[in-house]
Design a protein around this motif. Structure first.
Motif: not given
Ligand code: URA
Ligand code: SF4
Length: 368
Positions: A219-224, A259-261, A226-228, A334-336, A232-235
């Motif tokens: 689980v990540g935070e939210g789209p950046g 997925c994300n929050i 590229e994701e927007d 930690f977040h990537p 798709e998340p984390f692309v």
């Molecule tokens: N960072 C996030 O937390 N989520 C994503 O989908 C992309 C970057």
């Protein structure tokens, strides 16, 4: 006199149109059996309808705030309604057709039994949700979704038939197909969601990627940015690093669920506000309730905050087991994106991921 006739004719036309639309919507000609087609048949083009509180009732400021400019680039990002390529959406909704079901179940059964881990402690829990997410209810209430049929007199005769047909085609409860179908329904609900101001700046909603049969959910935070754009998340760059972390654990990126929050990109990649996280959290709650992973990896402080409501810093939290809703172990790390700035912290993350693998009974490749 002419007026009255004209009105009557208009009424009749509306009546016929409503019937035809409704008839087409019920799929009364015969419902398909494929989950994604079933999804269509279930009337999954939800609007918020009466179920969702209005903006003002949700505690967001009154009139629509102007869409923040944000660094998304391109005219598509300027708050234009998101295009809806159906293939892309269903792919993003969590791979309804798992690639190798046998492989999946083999992987699931190969992992160690889920013994309670004495190191796992319960964290503070988020507020109890007062609204049950729509998609967690039985998927078939009415084939036309939340909107009432336009002409009750016409619908009364045909509705039970369509409803029965949809039920007969619904995947059996508890099967992977049913899980995928329910996730698709939630993704579809998210696609039109306007429950918080983040919808104003999005190009696409970002629901998930990977396998809904996964034993581990990231689980990540939210789209950046590229994701927007891709939905798709984390692309983006952080996602590429996440894929390497996942590969180091012995998984393919498509084997795990990600997925994300929040499902819409916060402007300028700012942290989502607590009210935005709260508005979006029923979707994540539903995702996790359906997937029932053995472990959740929370990427960064915001992810931990969104999952268990703590405000503690990630440096303190990471590497220590927490519990989601009293049952699912969470490993905060930690977040990537942080690792891209602080490569030295990769060592800590690897140690956290090895702990996850130990918990899952997977052997960790020796990487120090
Ligand atoms: N960072 C996030 O937390 N989520 C994503 O989908 C992309 C970057
Ligand atoms: Fe809806 Fe979540 Fe997007 Fe807000 S962030 S509009 S709650 S999907």
């Amino acid at each position: 006199m002419v007026e009255a006739l004209r009105e009557e004719l208009a009424d009749l036309t509306a009546s016929v149109r409503a019937f035809l639309e409704w008839h087409a919507g019920t799929g009364a000609e015969g419902l398909p059996g494929h989950p994604s087609a079933l999804h269509e048949a279930l009337g999954a083009s939800p609007s918020e309808g009466a179920l969702a509180p209005r903006r003002a009732e949700r505690g967001f400021p009154g009139p629509e705030a102007p869409s923040p400019p944000g660094p998304r680039g391109g005219s598509a990002a300027a708050g234009a309604p998101a295009p809806h390529p159906p293939e892309q959406r269903s792919a993003a909704a969590g791979s309804p057709a798992p690639h190798h079901p046998e492989q999946r179940s083999a992987a699931a059964s190969a992992s160690a039994p889920h013994a309670p881990d004495p190191r796992i402690t319960a964290g503070p829990h988020p507020e109890p949700r007062t609204t049950e997410p729509q998609a967690m209810r039985p998927p078939v209430q009415a084939p036309w979704g939340p909107e009432p049929p336009p002409r009750p007199a016409v619908s009364a005769a045909a509705a039970p038939r369509a409803d029965t047909a949809a039920r007969a085609n619904a995947p059996p409860p508890g099967t992977p197909e049913e899980r995928a179908t329910r996730l698709l329904l939630i993704a579809e609900e998210v696609r039109t969601c306007e429950k918080c101001p983040l919808h104003e700046g999005r190009t696409h909603t970002v629901f998930s990627r990977g396998s809904p049969l996964s034993e581990v959910v990231f689980v990540g935070e939210g789209p950046g940015a590229e994701e927007d754009l891709q939905g798709e998340p984390f692309v983006g760059p952080a996602g590429q690093l996440l894929d390497k972390m996942i590969a180091a654990m012995g998984y393919h990126r498509d084997d795990v669920y990600i997925c994300n929050i929040v499902k819409c990109r916060p402007p300028k990649n700012r942290k989502p506000e607590p009210a935005e996280m709260a508005a979006c959290s029923p979707y994540l709650t539903s995702q996790l309730a359906l997937i029932k992973p053995k472990v959740i990896v929370a990427l960064g402080a915001t992810a931990v905050q969104g999952l268990i409501g703590t405000n503690e810093g990630i440096t303190k939290l990471r590497g220590t087991w927490k519990l989601y809703k009293g049952s699912i172990p969470i490993m905060p790390t930690f977040h990537p994106a942080y690792l891209l700035r602080q490569p030295n912290a990769k060592r800590d993350v690897w140690s956290d991921l090895k702990e996850v693998m130990r918990h899952l009974g997977k052997s960790a490749p020796d990487r120090g």
